[in-house]
Design a protein around this motif. Structure first.
Motif, PDB file in Angstrom:
ATOM      1  N   ALA A 161      78.248 -64.535 -10.730  1.00 12.30           N
ATOM      2  CA  ALA A 161      77.419 -63.594 -11.482  1.00 12.30           C
ATOM      3  C   ALA A 161      78.036 -63.291 -12.847  1.00 12.30           C
ATOM      4  N   PHE A 162      79.352 -63.161 -12.906  1.00  7.26           N
ATOM      5  CA  PHE A 162      80.026 -62.910 -14.177  1.00  7.26           C
ATOM      6  C   PHE A 162      79.819 -64.070 -15.143  1.00  7.26           C
TER       7      PHE A 162
ATOM      8  N   PHE B  42      76.266 -64.211 -16.415  1.00  6.16           N
ATOM      9  CA  PHE B  42      76.046 -63.218 -17.466  1.00  6.16           C
ATOM     10  C   PHE B  42      76.641 -63.677 -18.782  1.00  6.16           C
ATOM     11  N   MET B  43      77.851 -64.188 -18.748  1.00  8.49           N
ATOM     12  CA  MET B  43      78.514 -64.610 -19.976  1.00  8.49           C
ATOM     13  C   MET B  43      77.789 -65.772 -20.658  1.00  8.49           C
TER      14      MET B  43
ATOM     15  N   GLU C 111      74.346 -66.695 -20.055  1.00 10.86           N
ATOM     16  CA  GLU C 111      72.900 -66.525 -20.216  1.00 10.86           C
ATOM     17  C   GLU C 111      72.516 -65.217 -20.896  1.00 10.86           C
ATOM     18  N   ALA C 112      73.067 -64.110 -20.448  1.00  7.98           N
ATOM     19  CA  ALA C 112      72.576 -62.808 -20.874  1.00  7.98           C
ATOM     20  C   ALA C 112      73.294 -62.246 -22.099  1.00  7.98           C
ATOM     21  N   LEU C 113      74.481 -62.692 -22.372  1.00  5.44           N
ATOM     22  CA  LEU C 113      75.230 -62.174 -23.512  1.00  5.44           C
ATOM     23  C   LEU C 113      74.586 -62.688 -24.790  1.00  5.44           C
TER      24      LEU C 113
END
Length: 65
Positions: free
Chosen positions: A19-20, A23-24, A26-28
């Motif tokens: 998940a980390f 996030f790093m 895709e979502a950042l």
């Protein structure tokens, strides 16, 4: 990284690490051009082998050791 041990990697479960990294990548809201890593400890290649399945292939190509 001074007191880093491989036991620190085992304290986190695979789901939270995945998940980390998701996030790093895709979502950042930033664009990663290159990642330069200097002065690594000798077994850092082992760490990269452990976390590389969690990273996208294009991000792995941007890492410069």
């Amino acid at each position: 990284m001074k007191n880093f041990r491989f036991g620190h990697l085992t304290r986190n479960n695979l789901r939270s690490l995945r998940a980390f990294f998701a996030f790093m990548q895709e979502a950042l809201p930033t664009v990663i051009e290159k990642i330069h890593i200097f002065n690594t400890f000798p077994s850092f290649n082992l760490v990269m082998k452990l976390i590389s399945p969690l990273m996208k292939a294009d991000i792995i190509k941007k890492v410069k050791l």
